[in-house]
Design a protein around this motif. Structure first.
Motif, PDB file in Angstrom:
ATOM      1  N   VAL A  37      23.395  56.279  71.532  1.00 46.88           N
ATOM      2  CA  VAL A  37      23.644  54.804  72.552  1.00 46.88           C
ATOM      3  C   VAL A  37      25.386  54.665  72.447  1.00 46.88           C
ATOM      4  CG1 VAL A  37      23.584  52.762  72.782  1.00 46.88           C
ATOM      5  CG2 VAL A  37      21.453  53.478  72.293  1.00 46.88           C
ATOM      6  N   LEU A  38      25.592  55.513  71.347  1.00 47.28           N
ATOM      7  CA  LEU A  38      27.848  55.098  70.923  1.00 47.28           C
ATOM      8  C   LEU A  38      27.688  56.255  71.549  1.00 47.28           C
ATOM      9  CD1 LEU A  38      27.241  53.691  68.345  1.00 47.28           C
ATOM     10  CD2 LEU A  38      27.497  52.751  69.427  1.00 47.28           C
ATOM     11  N   LEU A  39      27.430  57.195  72.152  1.00 47.10           N
ATOM     12  CA  LEU A  39      27.560  58.815  73.393  1.00 47.10           C
ATOM     13  C   LEU A  39      28.653  57.700  74.128  1.00 47.10           C
ATOM     14  CD1 LEU A  39      24.993  61.205  72.700  1.00 47.10           C
ATOM     15  CD2 LEU A  39      26.910  61.211  71.853  1.00 47.10           C
ATOM     16  N   PRO A  40      28.219  57.168  74.837  1.00 46.44           N
ATOM     17  CA  PRO A  40      29.281  56.619  75.972  1.00 46.44           C
ATOM     18  C   PRO A  40      30.541  56.610  75.369  1.00 46.44           C
ATOM     19  CG  PRO A  40      27.403  55.921  76.350  1.00 46.44           C
ATOM     20  CD  PRO A  40      27.086  56.549  74.985  1.00 46.44           C
ATOM     21  N   VAL A  41      31.227  55.796  74.133  1.00 48.27           N
ATOM     22  CA  VAL A  41      31.779  54.582  73.835  1.00 48.27           C
ATOM     23  C   VAL A  41      32.486  56.039  72.937  1.00 48.27           C
ATOM     24  CG1 VAL A  41      32.296  53.655  71.254  1.00 48.27           C
ATOM     25  CG2 VAL A  41      30.864  53.045  72.613  1.00 48.27           C
ATOM     26  N   LEU A  42      31.997  57.050  72.712  1.00 50.51           N
ATOM     27  CA  LEU A  42      32.885  58.542  71.453  1.00 50.51           C
ATOM     28  C   LEU A  42      32.686  59.331  72.736  1.00 50.51           C
ATOM     29  CD1 LEU A  42      30.720  60.063  69.760  1.00 50.51           C
ATOM     30  CD2 LEU A  42      32.824  58.506  68.809  1.00 50.51           C
ATOM     31  N   TRP A  43      32.550  59.312  74.344  1.00 47.14           N
ATOM     32  CA  TRP A  43      33.333  60.312  75.274  1.00 47.14           C
ATOM     33  C   TRP A  43      34.532  58.810  75.996  1.00 47.14           C
ATOM     34  CZ3 TRP A  43      33.892  64.090  77.477  1.00 47.14           C
ATOM     35  CH2 TRP A  43      34.282  64.269  78.875  1.00 47.14           C
ATOM     36  N   ALA A  44      34.226  57.659  76.103  1.00 53.89           N
ATOM     37  CA  ALA A  44      35.517  57.035  76.303  1.00 53.89           C
ATOM     38  C   ALA A  44      36.673  56.798  75.276  1.00 53.89           C
ATOM     39  CB  ALA A  44      35.157  55.746  76.634  1.00 53.89           C
ATOM     40  N   ARG A  45      36.425  57.371  74.334  1.00 48.46           N
ATOM     41  CA  ARG A  45      37.123  56.912  73.456  1.00 48.46           C
ATOM     42  C   ARG A  45      37.663  58.207  72.932  1.00 48.46           C
ATOM     43  NH1 ARG A  45      38.422  51.538  73.000  1.00 48.46           N
ATOM     44  NH2 ARG A  45      39.608  51.464  70.910  1.00 48.46           N
ATOM     45  N   ARG A  46      37.377  59.707  73.369  1.00 44.28           N
ATOM     46  CA  ARG A  46      37.865  60.506  72.884  1.00 44.28           C
ATOM     47  C   ARG A  46      39.038  61.261  73.249  1.00 44.28           C
ATOM     48  NH1 ARG A  46      36.216  60.602  78.736  1.00 44.28           N
ATOM     49  NH2 ARG A  46      37.819  61.459  79.875  1.00 44.28           N
ATOM     50  N   GLY A  47      40.144  60.463  74.043  1.00 46.89           N
ATOM     51  CA  GLY A  47      42.063  60.577  73.018  1.00 46.89           C
ATOM     52  C   GLY A  47      42.642  60.143  72.187  1.00 46.89           C
ATOM     53  N   ARG A  48      41.013  58.771  71.631  1.00 43.90           N
ATOM     54  CA  ARG A  48      41.680  58.861  70.026  1.00 43.90           C
ATOM     55  C   ARG A  48      40.942  59.161  69.498  1.00 43.90           C
ATOM     56  NH1 ARG A  48      43.152  52.840  69.864  1.00 43.90           N
ATOM     57  NH2 ARG A  48      44.217  52.652  71.430  1.00 43.90           N
ATOM     58  N   LEU A  49      40.098  59.739  69.355  1.00 44.90           N
ATOM     59  CA  LEU A  49      39.066  60.630  68.684  1.00 44.90           C
ATOM     60  C   LEU A  49      40.494  61.927  68.468  1.00 44.90           C
ATOM     61  CD1 LEU A  49      35.552  60.898  69.794  1.00 44.90           C
ATOM     62  CD2 LEU A  49      36.429  59.814  67.748  1.00 44.90           C
ATOM     63  N   ARG A  50      40.742  62.760  69.093  1.00 46.21           N
ATOM     64  CA  ARG A  50      42.061  63.392  69.474  1.00 46.21           C
ATOM     65  C   ARG A  50      42.743  63.317  68.530  1.00 46.21           C
ATOM     66  NH1 ARG A  50      40.399  64.969  74.494  1.00 46.21           N
ATOM     67  NH2 ARG A  50      41.877  63.411  75.600  1.00 46.21           N
ATOM     68  N   GLU A  51      43.329  62.204  68.644  1.00 44.07           N
ATOM     69  CA  GLU A  51      44.382  62.360  68.151  1.00 44.07           C
ATOM     70  C   GLU A  51      44.550  61.314  66.582  1.00 44.07           C
ATOM     71  OE1 GLU A  51      45.847  58.414  69.923  1.00 44.07           O
ATOM     72  OE2 GLU A  51      46.304  59.218  71.553  1.00 44.07           O
ATOM     73  N   GLY A  52      43.184  61.039  66.158  1.00 43.83           N
ATOM     74  CA  GLY A  52      42.788  60.967  64.741  1.00 43.83           C
ATOM     75  C   GLY A  52      43.047  61.858  64.185  1.00 43.83           C
ATOM     76  N   GLY A  53      42.609  62.889  64.451  1.00 39.90           N
ATOM     77  CA  GLY A  53      42.767  64.410  63.748  1.00 39.90           C
ATOM     78  C   GLY A  53      41.512  64.065  62.482  1.00 39.90           C
ATOM     79  N   ILE A  54      42.022  64.867  61.211  1.00 42.89           N
ATOM     80  CA  ILE A  54      40.885  65.554  60.341  1.00 42.89           C
ATOM     81  C   ILE A  54      41.229  64.044  59.493  1.00 42.89           C
ATOM     82  CG2 ILE A  54      41.787  66.407  57.535  1.00 42.89           C
ATOM     83  CD1 ILE A  54      43.467  68.713  58.932  1.00 42.89           C
TER      84      ILE A  54
END
Length: 282
Positions: A37-54
């Motif tokens: 269910v949360l996969l769309p949230v991950l996709w919408a915040r993919r920029g934050r995922l890249r910024e978060g890094g390690i």
């Protein structure tokens, strides 16, 4: 509301024992449904995922380990004991914050650590040495320690809270799967009616309560949030004493008061530092 529902989380977890799944397999399906269910949230915040890094990856992995261990503790241990042992997390967070982030440790935090450790000693004082003996106790204590590690990694990397939670739910799936393989549980495959019940609990309790916590956390200062989350301990203790007939005598009450006092002291210390709150990313 989120704190109270987290305090009552043991009720649906134990009700799901009727599915015949072991604790790890149940976690696998609960978080598998929530992650889907949360996969769309991950996709919408993919920029934050890249910024978060390690730091984000480390925080999410530790968070996933913490929630799987925490659920296992509630399923196998005494609710009040494991909840209180988990709530030693602020102590571990203070220690890790000092070691990793060089955060100052004032007298208020030292007192909170003393109170929290005293509460743990009271809880574990049935025998000597006062260390956990049951699996649930170890899981509750370990979940709090790992959760503190996740929070430290999140502060270090200033990661996005919503991205962290969604990614942690996704990471909880392989963590639970590894626990199934390591623990030698029975078949991890639920029946169709069992899966329907698990999906209902995941979508109607786990996901909404997590969302409510994040929604509130984004609008409250850390000190007030920490104080409100102590209601989880109260809800867990009251519901377990009333509904599970678990022991709650003088030892448990004393440990509860000491650990709640430690958490309240830490929380009010955060509330007294508005300049730090403004620098904390939501």
């Amino acid at each position: 509301m989120a704190a109270v529902f987290w305090g009552l989380w043991w009720l649906p977890l134990r009700a799901l024992d009727a599915t015949g799944l072991g604790p790890a397999a149940l976690n696998l399906w609960l978080y598998g449904v929530a992650a889907a269910v949360l996969l769309p949230v991950l996709w919408a915040r993919r920029g934050r995922l890249r910024e978060g890094g390690i730091p984000l990856a480390v925080a999410a992995g530790l968070f996933a380990l913490a929630i799987v261990a925490w659920n296992g503790a509630l399923q196998t241990g005494e609710v009040v004991r494991v909840t209180l042992l988990f709530y030693l997390a602020p102590i571990w967070g203070t220690v890790l914050g000092r070691l990793v982030l060089a955060e100052p440790v004032g007298r208020r935090r030292v007192l909170a650590i003393v109170l929290g450790l005293a509460g743990a000693l009271v809880l574990l004082a049935e025998a000597w040495p006062p260390v956990p003996r049951a699996l649930g106790d170890w899981l509750g204590l370990g979940a709090g320690l790992v959760f503190a590690g996740s929070a430290t990694a999140a502060r270090y990397g200033r990661v996005d809270g919503r991205a962290l939670t969604a990614l942690a739910f996704l990471a909880a799936v392989p963590v639970a799967a590894a626990a199934v393989l390591a623990g030698g549980e029975p078949s991890p495959w639920p029946s169709v009616p069992g899966l329907a019940v698990i999906a209902a609990v995941s979508l109607l309790w786990l996901a909404p309560v997590t969302w409510a916590l994040l929604w509130g956390a984004a609008r409250l200062d850390p000190g007030r949030l920490a104080l409100l989350m102590l209601l989880e301990v109260v809800a867990a203790a009251a519901s377990a004493a009333l509904l599970a007939d678990e022991p709650f005598g003088l030892r448990e009450a004393t440990g509860c008061v000491l650990i709640l006092a430690a958490g309240a002291l830490e929380a009010t210390g955060q509330a007294a530092q508005p300049s730090e709150i403004r620098r904390t990313p939501s």
